[in-house]
Design an enzyme around this catalytic site. Structure first.
Site, PDB file in Angstrom:
ATOM      1  N   ASP A  95       0.789  -1.232   0.000  1.00 59.40           N
ATOM      2  CA  ASP A  95       0.000   0.000   0.000  1.00 59.40           C
ATOM      3  C   ASP A  95       0.822   1.285   0.000  1.00 59.40           C
ATOM      4  OD1 ASP A  95       1.070  -0.309   2.492  1.00 59.40           O
ATOM      5  OD2 ASP A  95      -0.799  -0.267   3.601  1.00 59.40           O
ATOM      6  N   HIS A  96       2.068   1.217   0.427  1.00 57.39           N
ATOM      7  CA  HIS A  96       2.829   2.460   0.625  1.00 57.39           C
ATOM      8  C   HIS A  96       3.595   2.930  -0.615  1.00 57.39           C
ATOM      9  CE1 HIS A  96       1.973   2.078   4.874  1.00 57.39           C
ATOM     10  NE2 HIS A  96       2.684   3.143   5.152  1.00 57.39           N
ATOM     11  N   ASP A 160       3.682  -1.035  11.576  1.00 55.81           N
ATOM     12  CA  ASP A 160       3.186   0.270  11.184  1.00 55.81           C
ATOM     13  C   ASP A 160       2.524   0.856  12.420  1.00 55.81           C
ATOM     14  OD1 ASP A 160       2.361   1.818   8.386  1.00 55.81           O
ATOM     15  OD2 ASP A 160       1.094   2.266  10.114  1.00 55.81           O
ATOM     16  N   ARG A 448      -1.540  12.350  10.134  1.00 57.34           N
ATOM     17  CA  ARG A 448      -0.298  13.087  10.410  1.00 57.34           C
ATOM     18  C   ARG A 448      -0.173  14.287   9.491  1.00 57.34           C
ATOM     19  NH1 ARG A 448       3.200   7.850  11.442  1.00 57.34           N
ATOM     20  NH2 ARG A 448       2.403   7.628  13.556  1.00 57.34           N
ATOM     21  N   SER A 643       6.199   7.349  13.290  1.00 52.07           N
ATOM     22  CA  SER A 643       6.018   6.032  12.703  1.00 52.07           C
ATOM     23  C   SER A 643       6.826   4.930  13.376  1.00 52.07           C
ATOM     24  CB  SER A 643       6.374   6.103  11.230  1.00 52.07           C
ATOM     25  OG  SER A 643       7.647   5.584  10.992  1.00 52.07           O
ATOM     26  N   ARG A 645       8.845   2.995  11.582  1.00 52.88           N
ATOM     27  CA  ARG A 645       9.907   2.599  10.663  1.00 52.88           C
ATOM     28  C   ARG A 645      11.232   2.404  11.386  1.00 52.88           C
ATOM     29  NH1 ARG A 645       9.121   8.452   7.933  1.00 52.88           N
ATOM     30  NH2 ARG A 645       7.031   7.618   8.042  1.00 52.88           N
TER      31      ARG A 645
HETATM   32  C1  MIC Z   1       3.334   6.505   8.512  1.00 48.69           C
HETATM   33  O1  MIC Z   1       2.139   6.735   8.562  1.00 48.69           O
HETATM   34  O2  MIC Z   1       4.207   7.304   8.887  1.00 48.69           O
HETATM   35  C2  MIC Z   1       3.788   5.164   7.959  1.00 48.69           C
HETATM   36  C3  MIC Z   1       4.452   5.409   6.675  1.00 48.69           C
HETATM   37  O3  MIC Z   1       2.673   4.351   7.726  1.00 48.69           O
HETATM   38  C4  MIC Z   1       4.729   4.529   8.990  1.00 48.69           C
HETATM   39  C5  MIC Z   1       5.380   3.306   8.545  1.00 48.69           C
HETATM   40  C6  MIC Z   1       6.521   3.509   7.610  1.00 48.69           C
HETATM   41  O4  MIC Z   1       7.272   4.457   7.748  1.00 48.69           O
HETATM   42  O5  MIC Z   1       6.673   2.673   6.715  1.00 48.69           O
HETATM   43  C7  MIC Z   1       4.082   4.258  10.345  1.00 48.69           C
HETATM   44  O6  MIC Z   1       3.161   4.924  10.715  1.00 48.69           O
HETATM   45  O7  MIC Z   1       4.574   3.398  11.082  1.00 48.69           O
HETATM   46 FE1  SF4 Z   2      -0.610   4.716   5.034  1.00 48.76          FE
HETATM   47 FE2  SF4 Z   2       0.513   5.416   7.372  1.00 48.76          FE
HETATM   48 FE3  SF4 Z   2      -0.949   7.143   5.934  1.00 48.76          FE
HETATM   49 FE4  SF4 Z   2      -2.123   5.158   7.110  1.00 48.76          FE
HETATM   50  S1  SF4 Z   2      -1.030   6.816   8.124  1.00 48.76           S
HETATM   51  S2  SF4 Z   2      -2.517   5.856   5.022  1.00 48.76           S
HETATM   52  S3  SF4 Z   2      -0.628   3.513   6.916  1.00 48.76           S
HETATM   53  S4  SF4 Z   2       0.987   6.212   5.356  1.00 48.76           S
END
Ligand code: MIC
Ligand code: SF4
Length: 755
Positions: A95-96, A160, A448, A643, A645
């Site tokens: 999805d990312h 995640d 976010r 996140s 990550r």
């Molecule tokens: C996000 O919303 O910041 C992400 C991208 O989903 C991250 C995960 C990632 O960095 O791959 C998260 O929330 O953990």
């Molecule tokens: Fe994707 Fe993270 Fe955004 Fe949710 S918050 S849509 S998991 S990047």
């Protein structure tokens, strides 16, 4: 289709006995969070009254979920453990990595070509190790999990931070780094600091313009981005039961934005309805049979102050729609105060784009309420002023809202429907003109809104709101438009008012989908070959990090003293960098490029103490690495917020940073650092942050007797010959100290596998 029904039945069969045992051991009624935690203790762990916020406890999560941007690292690590198959049901979701540019289909096709190597890797490694694989286009991890896997009373972890979304179906679902997922998939226990408990009582009932999103926007304003750290937030009360299951999901989802370990709600009718609507009547029946164990004890909800560490009460009948932002999700402004706030802060009030969807807000209910506003555009002779986009959370939702005519209505207001993916929420948005870096305002229903997150432009001010409010503000094109009181001028010059949104909790005709995008793993995957080319730019096999040298660390250099907010987006930016998530060396070129250097207020510009010259952070760190010199990173409050990550921990590890010393950490990032064998320390006296100077040489003393609960000493040798010795606290337990000594948790697992 119901996945893993046997697993759910097994959990439910054990739950009554375990809950009773916990109630007896603790000698009091239990919250829902405790019931789930205590019924998921690792085998052999005694049921005892663990100290919240102090004791580490081993758990046995029921399942693991991973998304493509984190799964690569999680599975590269798993691949080195020598296991034949995952020990618990696990899934991967693509999805990312899909860039939102034109519209869903075209963007998806391009992503499939651009990311072919990564998708092939994830699909074949999933096949090999017995992991369910959700193809690109299937949807966003948390929506797909809610629709298919989440179940009341269950415990899961996911790579995640928004894994917590599954709390909407009464789970304890927790975001972790890939190394944690790797442990659980390898059949090991999973350790968590026994969380504190925050109870939120929801009184009254949502009405009119207010939605579940406003509950969490309000909570974020109260608790701030660190107020939920190491706590589970448990919602209860008439306002909770009167809300939809997906609405509860939204609230839990954004619990990540207050740093909460997770959030959850007790099992109720709304969850049963949702399970049935998503083809899981069997799960609803099984849950009904033990339903008293799937919610907090009545005594707890009657006298919450006695059982929770903190109680907050929110009256939904009086709650106003909120807009949170810019640049931080906890800056909460009720819509009625936006005019004043925008004027005071000089925020651009013209809304350029409204974006709805994402893992936070793309349920059928959300979209149906937003579409009720879109319909009024034609009915009332209006014209939508801002651009408008939709990112559906899953193919099932997309297919159903298309069938029900919602997408048609949106297209009449000029909307673009992007692929069922993260897209603009994670900087995978090829927004026209973003490179000009103009100051501008967008509103979205995501979670976010850190600087640069959506479109890479540091001057984009992003405000978070419910999909309904985003739609209204996009129609008005004005951040200060209050749909509860204000009117709009239509094309004929008349004043018109928008009617409050109205929608359906669940589709009257049921959900539908042609191809949900699921690929089951081979029954026996032992013959599957997983190929990682040695010259690949996107994938790189991992090498074991070096063990600790057995001595104190002497003569480290300061790499950067980060000032202010330093989220994982600042440490390891997403967007264009997501393509290197499977290649540690390449992604390390983004290390800390978003952090503000305390000494010159610039980003990605630090002093190289070997040459005296200023340069980018990654290149400077590579110079120290080449010279065999270790370094230290200094940070402010809630360092590593955001996140899960683990790249934000692996990059410094790979490039030779030895210590991260900060005022305070976000939970997942602190654990990620420990897992990768780094030293994650906090100032015993926060004021000592001010003592660190740009040219310092730094020693860390006390490592040969590194012990839980015992602070370490940091000596700052300043360039003028003076020095300061300060104390640094740590939260390492014995096991975590072993990870540090071995050079990382994976080295410990590997050595155990070899025994
Ligand atoms: C996000 O919303 O910041 C992400 C991208 O989903 C991250 C995960 C990632 O960095 O791959 C998260 O929330 O953990
Ligand atoms: Fe994707 Fe993270 Fe955004 Fe949710 S918050 S849509 S998991 S990047």
């Amino acid at each position: 289709m119901v996945f893993d029904l046997d697993l759910i039945k097994k959990v439910y069969a054990n739950m009554p006995v375990r809950v009773a045992a916990a109630r007896q051991a603790l000698g009091r009624p239990l919250t829902l969070s405790e019931k789930i935690l205590y019924s998921h203790l690792w085998e052999g762990v005694t049921i005892g009254d663990y100290a919240r916020g102090k004791d580490y406890v081993d758990f046995a999560p029921d399942r693991v979920a991973m998304q493509d941007a984190t799964a690569q690292m999680a599975l590269l690590q798993f691949d080195t453990t020598g296991r034949k198959k995952v020990a618990v049901p696990s899934t991967v979701h693509c999805d990312h990595l899909i860039v939102a540019k034109q519209e869903g289909k075209a963007d998806l096709n391009k992503a499939v070509t651009d990311n072919e190597e990564v998708y092939n890797f994830l699909s074949s490694i999933s096949n090999k190790y017995g992991i369910g694989f959700w193809k690109p286009g299937a949807g966003i991890i948390h929506q797909v999990v809610l629709e298919n896997y989440a179940f009341p009373g269950g415990m899961m972890i996911g790579t995640d931070s928004h894994t917590v979304n599954a709390g909407g179906l009464g789970m304890v679902a927790i975001g972790v780094g890939g190394a944690d997922a790797c442990d659980v998939m390898a059949g090991l226990s999973w350790e968590l600091l026994m969380p504190k408990l925050i109870g939120i009582k929801l009184k009254g009932k949502l009405n009119g313009w207010t939605s579940p999103k406003d509950v969490i926007l309000k909570v974020a304003g109260i608790l701030t981005v660190k107020g939920g750290t190491n706590a589970i937030v448990e919602y209860f009360g008439e306002g909770a039961t009167s809300m939809s299951c997906t609405g509860k999901g939204t609230i839990c989802n954004m619990g990540a934005e207050i740093g909460a370990t997770t959030s959850t709600f007790g099992y109720d009718e709304s969850m049963s309805r949702y399970l049935k609507a998503t083809g899981r009547a069997a799960v609803a029946d099984a849950a009904d049979a033990i339903k008293e164990h799937l919610t907090g004890d009545p005594e707890v909800y009657a006298n919450p102050e006695k059982y929770f560490d903190r109680v907050i009460e929110i009256d939904l009948s009086e709650l106003e729609p909120h807009l949170n932002g810019p640049f931080t999700p906890d800056l909460a402004t009720p819509i009625s105060q936006m005019k004043e706030a925008a004027a005071k802060n000089n925020w651009p009030t013209k809304v350029e784009v409204g974006l709805i969807g994402s893992c936070t807000n793309s349920s059928y209910e959300d979209i149906s309420r937003a579409v009720s506003l879109a319909r009024q555009v034609a009915q009332k002779g209006l014209k939508t002023k801002a651009e408008f986009t939709i990112t559906p959370g899953s193919e099932q939702v997309r297919y159903t809202i298309e069938r029900d005519g919602f997408l048609d209505t949106f297209s009449q207001i000029g909307a673009t429907v992007f692929a069922n993916a993260c897209g603009p929420c994670i900087g995978m948005w090829d927004r026209m003109g973003a490179e000009k870096q103009e100051r501008n305002t967008i509103v979205h229903s995501f979670n976010r809104n850190f600087a640069k997150r959506a479109d890479g432009n540091p001057n984009t001010l992003a405000f978070v709101a419910s999909p309904e409010l985003v739609t209204a503000l996009a129609i008005a094109g004005d951040l200060t438009f209050n749909p509860l009181t204000d009117t709009l001028i239509n094309e004929k010059g008349e004043q018109v008012k928008l009617d409050p949104p109205a929608g359906d909790e669940l589709p009257a005709k049921g959900f539908a989908v042609e191809d949900a995008g699921y690929q089951a793993p081979a029954a026996d995957g032992s013959g599957v070959v997983v190929d990682v080319k040695s010259d690949s730019k996107r994938l790189q096999l991992l090498y074991p990090f070096a063990a600790w040298e057995g001595t104190d660390l002497k003569d480290l250099r300061l790499l950067i003293k980060a000032k202010g907010k330093c989220t994982t987006d600042h440490i390891s930016m997403a967007g264009p960098w997501l393509k290197f998530r499977g290649h540690l060396d390449n992604i390390s070129n983004n290390m800390l490029i978003g952090a503000v250097n305390y000494f010159n207020e610039k980003t990605d510009n630090v002093k190289n103490q070997l040459t005296g010259e200023y340069g980018p952070v990654p290149a400077t760190q590579r110079a120290y690495k080449a010279a065999g010199i270790g370094t230290m990173v200094i940070g402010d409050e809630n360092y590593g917020e955001g996140s899960s990550r683990e790249h934000a921990a692996m990059e410094p590890r790979h490039l030779g940073v030895r210590v991260v010393l900060v005022k305070s950490f976000a939970r997942i990032h602190e654990t990620n650092l420990k897992k990768q064998g780094m030293l994650a320390l906090t100032f015993a006296n926060k004021e000592d942050y001010n003592l660190v100077q740009e040219d310092d040489r730094i020693d860390v003393i006390g490592l040969p007797s590194f012990t839980p609960g015992k602070p370490l000493q940091i000596v700052l040798h300043h360039v003028d010959g003076t020095s300061h010795t300060i104390e640094a606290n740590h939260s390492y337990n014995q096991q975590q100290i072993e990870w540090f000594k071995a050079g990382g948790a994976l080295n410990v697992i590997r050595s155990q596998a070899q025994k």
